[in-house]
Write a protein that holds these residues in place. Sequence first.
Motif, PDB file in Angstrom:
ATOM      1  N   LEU A   8      23.252   5.549  -3.530  1.00 20.56           N
ATOM      2  CA  LEU A   8      24.611   6.041  -3.322  1.00 20.56           C
ATOM      3  C   LEU A   8      25.668   4.960  -3.506  1.00 20.56           C
ATOM      4  O   LEU A   8      26.861   5.270  -3.651  1.00 20.56           O
ATOM      5  CB  LEU A   8      24.745   6.633  -1.916  1.00 20.56           C
ATOM      6  CG  LEU A   8      23.950   7.923  -1.630  1.00 20.56           C
ATOM      7  CD1 LEU A   8      24.103   8.293  -0.166  1.00 20.56           C
ATOM      8  CD2 LEU A   8      24.440   9.050  -2.527  1.00 20.56           C
ATOM      9  N   VAL A   9      25.248   3.685  -3.507  1.00 24.97           N
ATOM     10  CA  VAL A   9      26.214   2.584  -3.569  1.00 24.97           C
ATOM     11  C   VAL A   9      27.102   2.663  -4.810  1.00 24.97           C
ATOM     12  O   VAL A   9      28.337   2.650  -4.700  1.00 24.97           O
ATOM     13  CB  VAL A   9      25.491   1.220  -3.489  1.00 24.97           C
ATOM     14  CG1 VAL A   9      26.482   0.094  -3.775  1.00 24.97           C
ATOM     15  CG2 VAL A   9      24.857   1.046  -2.119  1.00 24.97           C
ATOM     16  N   PRO A  10      26.540   2.722  -6.032  1.00 26.39           N
ATOM     17  CA  PRO A  10      27.427   2.792  -7.200  1.00 26.39           C
ATOM     18  C   PRO A  10      28.278   4.055  -7.231  1.00 26.39           C
ATOM     19  O   PRO A  10      29.399   4.041  -7.747  1.00 26.39           O
ATOM     20  CB  PRO A  10      26.457   2.731  -8.395  1.00 26.39           C
ATOM     21  CG  PRO A  10      25.142   3.144  -7.845  1.00 26.39           C
ATOM     22  CD  PRO A  10      25.117   2.675  -6.436  1.00 26.39           C
TER      23      PRO A  10
ATOM     24  N   LEU B  35      19.247   4.236 -10.244  1.00 29.46           N
ATOM     25  CA  LEU B  35      18.711   3.609  -9.033  1.00 29.46           C
ATOM     26  C   LEU B  35      17.820   4.574  -8.262  1.00 29.46           C
ATOM     27  O   LEU B  35      16.737   4.198  -7.776  1.00 29.46           O
ATOM     28  CB  LEU B  35      19.862   3.143  -8.137  1.00 29.46           C
ATOM     29  CG  LEU B  35      20.527   1.814  -8.483  1.00 29.46           C
ATOM     30  CD1 LEU B  35      21.682   1.552  -7.540  1.00 29.46           C
ATOM     31  CD2 LEU B  35      19.526   0.673  -8.424  1.00 29.46           C
ATOM     32  N   PHE B  36      18.243   5.814  -8.144  1.00 34.32           N
ATOM     33  CA  PHE B  36      17.461   6.807  -7.408  1.00 34.32           C
ATOM     34  C   PHE B  36      16.143   7.087  -8.115  1.00 34.32           C
ATOM     35  O   PHE B  36      15.110   7.305  -7.471  1.00 34.32           O
ATOM     36  CB  PHE B  36      18.267   8.097  -7.277  1.00 34.32           C
ATOM     37  CG  PHE B  36      17.600   9.127  -6.407  1.00 34.32           C
ATOM     38  CD1 PHE B  36      17.666   9.033  -5.029  1.00 34.32           C
ATOM     39  CD2 PHE B  36      16.880  10.173  -6.983  1.00 34.32           C
ATOM     40  CE1 PHE B  36      17.037   9.968  -4.229  1.00 34.32           C
ATOM     41  CE2 PHE B  36      16.251  11.107  -6.192  1.00 34.32           C
ATOM     42  CZ  PHE B  36      16.328  11.012  -4.801  1.00 34.32           C
ATOM     43  N   TRP B  37      16.175   7.061  -9.456  1.00 34.42           N
ATOM     44  CA  TRP B  37      14.947   7.298 -10.225  1.00 34.42           C
ATOM     45  C   TRP B  37      13.935   6.175 -10.024  1.00 34.42           C
ATOM     46  O   TRP B  37      12.723   6.411  -9.943  1.00 34.42           O
ATOM     47  CB  TRP B  37      15.303   7.424 -11.704  1.00 34.42           C
ATOM     48  CG  TRP B  37      14.111   7.618 -12.593  1.00 34.42           C
ATOM     49  CD1 TRP B  37      13.347   8.730 -12.739  1.00 34.42           C
ATOM     50  CD2 TRP B  37      13.541   6.636 -13.459  1.00 34.42           C
ATOM     51  NE1 TRP B  37      12.333   8.533 -13.629  1.00 34.42           N
ATOM     52  CE2 TRP B  37      12.425   7.250 -14.099  1.00 34.42           C
ATOM     53  CE3 TRP B  37      13.851   5.314 -13.767  1.00 34.42           C
ATOM     54  CZ2 TRP B  37      11.639   6.562 -15.022  1.00 34.42           C
ATOM     55  CZ3 TRP B  37      13.069   4.638 -14.686  1.00 34.42           C
ATOM     56  CH2 TRP B  37      11.976   5.270 -15.297  1.00 34.42           C
ATOM     57  N   SER B  38      14.434   4.931  -9.892  1.00 34.05           N
ATOM     58  CA  SER B  38      13.528   3.793  -9.708  1.00 34.05           C
ATOM     59  C   SER B  38      13.139   3.596  -8.246  1.00 34.05           C
ATOM     60  O   SER B  38      12.040   3.112  -7.954  1.00 34.05           O
ATOM     61  CB  SER B  38      14.176   2.508 -10.245  1.00 34.05           C
ATOM     62  OG  SER B  38      15.373   2.243  -9.560  1.00 34.05           O
ATOM     63  N   ASP B  39      14.035   3.971  -7.334  1.00 34.64           N
ATOM     64  CA  ASP B  39      13.749   3.780  -5.904  1.00 34.64           C
ATOM     65  C   ASP B  39      14.552   4.802  -5.101  1.00 34.64           C
ATOM     66  O   ASP B  39      15.702   4.547  -4.722  1.00 34.64           O
ATOM     67  CB  ASP B  39      14.129   2.359  -5.479  1.00 34.64           C
ATOM     68  CG  ASP B  39      13.806   2.105  -4.013  1.00 34.64           C
ATOM     69  OD1 ASP B  39      13.034   2.885  -3.422  1.00 34.64           O
ATOM     70  OD2 ASP B  39      14.343   1.123  -3.457  1.00 34.64           O
ATOM     71  N   PRO B  40      13.971   5.985  -4.839  1.00 30.67           N
ATOM     72  CA  PRO B  40      14.697   7.045  -4.115  1.00 30.67           C
ATOM     73  C   PRO B  40      15.055   6.606  -2.696  1.00 30.67           C
ATOM     74  O   PRO B  40      14.217   6.645  -1.799  1.00 30.67           O
ATOM     75  CB  PRO B  40      13.698   8.209  -4.098  1.00 30.67           C
ATOM     76  CG  PRO B  40      12.732   7.907  -5.188  1.00 30.67           C
ATOM     77  CD  PRO B  40      12.623   6.409  -5.252  1.00 30.67           C
TER      78      PRO B  40
ATOM     79  N   PHE C 246      18.622  -5.936  -0.482  1.00 31.93           N
ATOM     80  CA  PHE C 246      17.651  -4.975   0.037  1.00 31.93           C
ATOM     81  C   PHE C 246      16.696  -4.444  -1.026  1.00 31.93           C
ATOM     82  O   PHE C 246      15.529  -4.202  -0.734  1.00 31.93           O
ATOM     83  CB  PHE C 246      18.376  -3.810   0.707  1.00 31.93           C
ATOM     84  CG  PHE C 246      18.843  -4.129   2.099  1.00 31.93           C
ATOM     85  CD1 PHE C 246      17.942  -4.313   3.134  1.00 31.93           C
ATOM     86  CD2 PHE C 246      20.203  -4.260   2.368  1.00 31.93           C
ATOM     87  CE1 PHE C 246      18.372  -4.611   4.413  1.00 31.93           C
ATOM     88  CE2 PHE C 246      20.644  -4.549   3.648  1.00 31.93           C
ATOM     89  CZ  PHE C 246      19.734  -4.730   4.678  1.00 31.93           C
ATOM     90  N   ILE C 247      17.175  -4.240  -2.247  1.00 30.42           N
ATOM     91  CA  ILE C 247      16.284  -3.612  -3.232  1.00 30.42           C
ATOM     92  C   ILE C 247      15.960  -4.507  -4.420  1.00 30.42           C
ATOM     93  O   ILE C 247      15.226  -4.106  -5.316  1.00 30.42           O
ATOM     94  CB  ILE C 247      16.870  -2.287  -3.737  1.00 30.42           C
ATOM     95  CG1 ILE C 247      18.133  -2.544  -4.548  1.00 30.42           C
ATOM     96  CG2 ILE C 247      17.139  -1.337  -2.614  1.00 30.42           C
ATOM     97  CD1 ILE C 247      18.693  -1.283  -5.180  1.00 30.42           C
ATOM     98  N   GLY C 248      16.517  -5.710  -4.458  1.00 27.62           N
ATOM     99  CA  GLY C 248      16.144  -6.644  -5.506  1.00 27.62           C
ATOM    100  C   GLY C 248      16.998  -6.532  -6.768  1.00 27.62           C
ATOM    101  O   GLY C 248      17.995  -5.814  -6.812  1.00 27.62           O
TER     102      GLY C 248
END
Length: 230
Positions: free
Chosen positions: A60-62, A50-55, A125-127
């Motif tokens: 942090l959720v997972p 997730l961080f790689w696709s959208d920092p 929020f992020i799709g």
Amino acid sequence: MEPLDKEQQFERLYVTPSVYEWELIVNPNSKRIGGAFILFLVSALGGALLFWSDPSWIALVPVIVGVFMTPWYRYLVSADERYYYVINQYGMYSTSEQIIPEIAYTIVRRSAWVGCAICVFAVIFIGPIAFVGAGGAALMSFTMTNFRSVPYKNQCLFDGYAKLDNIDGIVYELFTANYHYGFDLMIPESKLKSIIDVIKQYNDTFEEEFVDLYKDSKFQARPVILEIVR
């Protein structure tokens, strides 16, 4: 006198005084520590993707879900279990249940709803990309919203023939002429002879066999007896 049907035979089995009984506390999964570590690692990898696709903080959720789910898996999902077995002249029956205080179930159910809400907000929020990490966590959270202890009962009627298979270590299965699926047993070595003697007493034919189903499996998680209660 008319012969009893199967349901009546089970009723008679449960009301007849026991001839022999034993109770154990067992660790059902000798590799549960490794399983907990893998669960956390998967959650951390989901957060990294997730961080790689959208920092953003959403990554942090997972990881947060993994921090909560890891002890739940170790101390709740893979908790120690209590096994109770009874033998009488008509057959055997058993009960098994996880050893978990009721307050723990309440905490898990309420926390699982919180985890569900966090995962839903992450998707909003992020799709759809959030499902890479949050989807699995959300599925596990929804599964645990109704988490509760459910005692498991099993029974086996004697019919003159009994065969005891030693599957591996303390794990046994008892077969009779009319019970071809195997009645699961946990038998400590110190009680094995006494149990066999009682089974022989109420069956005309008795056989023993060792069947190592796991001889070629390097990663098989085997149960371990923690305490012989009686």
